[in-house]
Design a protein around this motif. Sequence first.
Motif, PDB file in Angstrom:
ATOM      1  N   THR A   1       1.853  25.227  27.822  1.00 15.07           N
ATOM      2  CA  THR A   1       3.017  25.065  26.935  1.00 15.07           C
ATOM      3  C   THR A   1       3.647  26.424  26.626  1.00 15.07           C
ATOM      4  O   THR A   1       4.836  26.511  26.343  1.00 15.07           O
ATOM      5  CB  THR A   1       2.651  24.379  25.606  1.00 15.07           C
ATOM      6  OG1 THR A   1       1.633  25.152  24.938  1.00 15.07           O
ATOM      7  CG2 THR A   1       2.158  22.963  25.840  1.00 15.07           C
ATOM      8  N   HIS A   2       2.817  27.459  26.652  1.00 16.57           N
ATOM      9  CA  HIS A   2       3.305  28.835  26.516  1.00 16.57           C
ATOM     10  C   HIS A   2       2.200  29.762  27.002  1.00 16.57           C
ATOM     11  O   HIS A   2       1.051  29.337  27.193  1.00 16.57           O
ATOM     12  CB  HIS A   2       3.722  29.143  25.071  1.00 16.57           C
ATOM     13  CG  HIS A   2       2.626  29.067  24.057  1.00 16.57           C
ATOM     14  ND1 HIS A   2       2.020  27.880  23.709  1.00 16.57           N
ATOM     15  CD2 HIS A   2       2.007  30.023  23.330  1.00 16.57           C
ATOM     16  CE1 HIS A   2       1.101  28.110  22.792  1.00 16.57           C
ATOM     17  NE2 HIS A   2       1.056  29.397  22.547  1.00 16.57           N
ATOM     18  N   LEU A   3       2.563  31.033  27.198  1.00 13.88           N
ATOM     19  CA  LEU A   3       1.610  31.964  27.805  1.00 13.88           C
ATOM     20  C   LEU A   3       1.005  32.861  26.726  1.00 13.88           C
ATOM     21  O   LEU A   3       1.402  34.011  26.540  1.00 13.88           O
ATOM     22  CB  LEU A   3       2.304  32.771  28.914  1.00 13.88           C
ATOM     23  CG  LEU A   3       2.834  31.902  30.071  1.00 13.88           C
ATOM     24  CD1 LEU A   3       3.588  32.748  31.089  1.00 13.88           C
ATOM     25  CD2 LEU A   3       1.696  31.133  30.760  1.00 13.88           C
TER      26      LEU A   3
ATOM     27  N   ALA B   1      -3.105  33.853  25.099  1.00  9.86           N
ATOM     28  CA  ALA B   1      -4.480  33.920  25.610  1.00  9.86           C
ATOM     29  C   ALA B   1      -5.270  32.631  25.396  1.00  9.86           C
ATOM     30  O   ALA B   1      -6.157  32.318  26.191  1.00  9.86           O
ATOM     31  CB  ALA B   1      -5.212  35.086  24.953  1.00  9.86           C
ATOM     32  N   ASP B   2      -4.961  31.885  24.330  1.00 12.69           N
ATOM     33  CA  ASP B   2      -5.721  30.664  24.050  1.00 12.69           C
ATOM     34  C   ASP B   2      -5.086  29.426  24.684  1.00 12.69           C
ATOM     35  O   ASP B   2      -5.476  28.297  24.366  1.00 12.69           O
ATOM     36  CB  ASP B   2      -5.891  30.459  22.538  1.00 12.69           C
ATOM     37  CG  ASP B   2      -4.562  30.367  21.811  1.00 12.69           C
ATOM     38  OD1 ASP B   2      -3.634  31.108  22.163  1.00 12.69           O
ATOM     39  OD2 ASP B   2      -4.447  29.545  20.885  1.00 12.69           O
ATOM     40  N   HIS B   3      -4.143  29.640  25.617  1.00 16.38           N
ATOM     41  CA  HIS B   3      -3.531  28.515  26.335  1.00 16.38           C
ATOM     42  C   HIS B   3      -3.618  28.671  27.850  1.00 16.38           C
ATOM     43  O   HIS B   3      -3.170  27.800  28.586  1.00 16.38           O
ATOM     44  CB  HIS B   3      -2.075  28.330  25.893  1.00 16.38           C
ATOM     45  CG  HIS B   3      -1.990  27.921  24.451  1.00 16.38           C
ATOM     46  ND1 HIS B   3      -1.750  26.627  24.055  1.00 16.38           N
ATOM     47  CD2 HIS B   3      -2.208  28.625  23.324  1.00 16.38           C
ATOM     48  CE1 HIS B   3      -1.797  26.566  22.731  1.00 16.38           C
ATOM     49  NE2 HIS B   3      -2.072  27.770  22.263  1.00 16.38           N
ATOM     50  N   VAL B   4      -4.198  29.800  28.282  1.00 15.56           N
ATOM     51  CA  VAL B   4      -4.291  30.068  29.723  1.00 15.56           C
ATOM     52  C   VAL B   4      -5.726  30.373  30.179  1.00 15.56           C
ATOM     53  O   VAL B   4      -5.959  30.612  31.361  1.00 15.56           O
ATOM     54  CB  VAL B   4      -3.381  31.259  30.137  1.00 15.56           C
ATOM     55  CG1 VAL B   4      -1.922  30.962  29.828  1.00 15.56           C
ATOM     56  CG2 VAL B   4      -3.822  32.560  29.468  1.00 15.56           C
TER      57      VAL B   4
ATOM     58  N   GLY C   1       1.863  21.654  21.782  1.00 18.94           N
ATOM     59  CA  GLY C   1       1.295  23.006  21.876  1.00 18.94           C
ATOM     60  C   GLY C   1       1.196  23.640  20.504  1.00 18.94           C
ATOM     61  O   GLY C   1       0.642  23.047  19.573  1.00 18.94           O
ATOM     62  N   ASP C   2       1.782  24.834  20.357  1.00 16.29           N
ATOM     63  CA  ASP C   2       1.728  25.562  19.087  1.00 16.29           C
ATOM     64  C   ASP C   2       3.051  25.488  18.318  1.00 16.29           C
ATOM     65  O   ASP C   2       3.282  26.294  17.423  1.00 16.29           O
ATOM     66  CB  ASP C   2       1.369  27.031  19.323  1.00 16.29           C
ATOM     67  CG  ASP C   2      -0.096  27.214  19.676  1.00 16.29           C
ATOM     68  OD1 ASP C   2      -0.817  26.204  19.786  1.00 16.29           O
ATOM     69  OD2 ASP C   2      -0.522  28.375  19.846  1.00 16.29           O
ATOM     70  N   THR C   3       3.898  24.533  18.650  1.00 16.61           N
ATOM     71  CA  THR C   3       5.095  24.320  17.835  1.00 16.61           C
ATOM     72  C   THR C   3       4.655  23.983  16.408  1.00 16.61           C
ATOM     73  O   THR C   3       5.313  24.343  15.433  1.00 16.61           O
ATOM     74  CB  THR C   3       5.934  23.166  18.432  1.00 16.61           C
ATOM     75  OG1 THR C   3       6.152  23.445  19.826  1.00 16.61           O
ATOM     76  CG2 THR C   3       7.258  23.016  17.720  1.00 16.61           C
TER      77      THR C   3
ATOM     78  N   ALA D   1      -1.897  21.423  20.016  1.00 13.57           N
ATOM     79  CA  ALA D   1      -2.990  22.066  20.765  1.00 13.57           C
ATOM     80  C   ALA D   1      -4.185  22.415  19.893  1.00 13.57           C
ATOM     81  O   ALA D   1      -5.271  22.668  20.418  1.00 13.57           O
ATOM     82  CB  ALA D   1      -2.471  23.330  21.450  1.00 13.57           C
ATOM     83  N   HIS D   2      -3.982  22.456  18.553  1.00 17.05           N
ATOM     84  CA  HIS D   2      -5.073  22.972  17.701  1.00 17.05           C
ATOM     85  C   HIS D   2      -5.436  22.059  16.534  1.00 17.05           C
ATOM     86  O   HIS D   2      -6.143  22.504  15.627  1.00 17.05           O
ATOM     87  CB  HIS D   2      -4.691  24.352  17.155  1.00 17.05           C
ATOM     88  CG  HIS D   2      -4.465  25.388  18.202  1.00 17.05           C
ATOM     89  ND1 HIS D   2      -5.405  25.688  19.156  1.00 17.05           N
ATOM     90  CD2 HIS D   2      -3.397  26.189  18.458  1.00 17.05           C
ATOM     91  CE1 HIS D   2      -4.923  26.643  19.950  1.00 17.05           C
ATOM     92  NE2 HIS D   2      -3.709  26.949  19.552  1.00 17.05           N
ATOM     93  N   PHE D   3      -4.947  20.817  16.505  1.00 15.66           N
ATOM     94  CA  PHE D   3      -5.322  19.936  15.399  1.00 15.66           C
ATOM     95  C   PHE D   3      -6.763  19.460  15.592  1.00 15.66           C
ATOM     96  O   PHE D   3      -7.120  18.948  16.662  1.00 15.66           O
ATOM     97  CB  PHE D   3      -4.414  18.700  15.338  1.00 15.66           C
ATOM     98  CG  PHE D   3      -3.119  18.895  14.587  1.00 15.66           C
ATOM     99  CD1 PHE D   3      -2.535  20.142  14.480  1.00 15.66           C
ATOM    100  CD2 PHE D   3      -2.476  17.809  13.991  1.00 15.66           C
ATOM    101  CE1 PHE D   3      -1.325  20.315  13.800  1.00 15.66           C
ATOM    102  CE2 PHE D   3      -1.277  17.970  13.312  1.00 15.66           C
ATOM    103  CZ  PHE D   3      -0.703  19.219  13.217  1.00 15.66           C
TER     104      PHE D   3
HETATM  105 ZN   LIG Z   1      -2.583  28.565  20.371  1.00  7.78          ZN
END
Ligand SMILES: [Zn+2]
Length: 291
Positions: A115-117, A119-122, A222-224, A268-270
């Motif tokens: 969803t974006h680049l 460190a915790d998404h790749v 994601g992190d929106t 991504a983090h719930f």
């Molecule tokens: Zn994140």
Amino acid sequence: MKLPGPFAITRIVDMEGPFRAPDFLFPDATPEAFAETKVSRDARFVDVAGKQLIMSFHSLIVRTERNVILVDTCVGNHKERPTLPDWHQRTDGQYLKNLAAVGLTPEAITHVLCTHLHADHVGWNTKLLNGRWVPTFPNAKYVMHAKEFEHADHAQRTADANTRHRFWDDSVQPILDAKQALIVAGDFEIEPGVRLQPAPGHTPGNIVLVLDDGKQRAYLVGDTIHHPVQIERPNWSSRFCWDANQSRLTRAKFLGEVADTGAWIIPAHFAPPCAVRVTSQTNGFWFNTAS
Ligand SMILES: [Zn+2]
């Protein structure tokens, strides 16, 4: 863990538990301001004793008739993250075992979507094999929004050695070298009913994955939205947002569009139950959970 929504959505955990104090992640969430929220009293999302946010770092897997799409790849193992002690040189991540536990091999994944680049998404984009970083998912196209890709590429080219984002070298460049990257426009459609939607702010090319099978709709955001407290307080952007003001504008607009529609919102983090339905209130928004 199976989640509600269209197609079949499954969660694969990399890390979860109490993470940081609210004002570490959200500068506006002072102890006094946070205590005024309803979420602060919800033990699913806040470690009330330790006063830390409970967060999950997970991938979401969408299985359609044609594809197996894995969204965001978390933190990963063996990554050099010297400024982030709990992410640095991990060897205990059970991610691949968790993938196997839902009946999937890395070879079965057809698309990886970041969803974006960050460190915790790749992180699990790659794994260490004989001292080299190789794609974890050998048959997947790794889908990245062109705007995000160009921004992160520029950032890593222009950073000095000390601030350079190591994640590019260990988690993005190996995907380019393996010719598995698919750099796409912000409205790219993976297949009918599975499409990207731009959501700039957290990063310039941040995207949401919209799922719609004609009966149900879900937004993998994601992190929106990092934490449920941001539904109650959409104005609270994270410390890590590229443009905090754009981030809050995007979040408020998104919440306005999805509120009261019955669509599932899966960030991504719930922490569990991970999926929520947003409702509008006279003064902002609230949510109901899947369980
Ligand atoms: Zn994140």
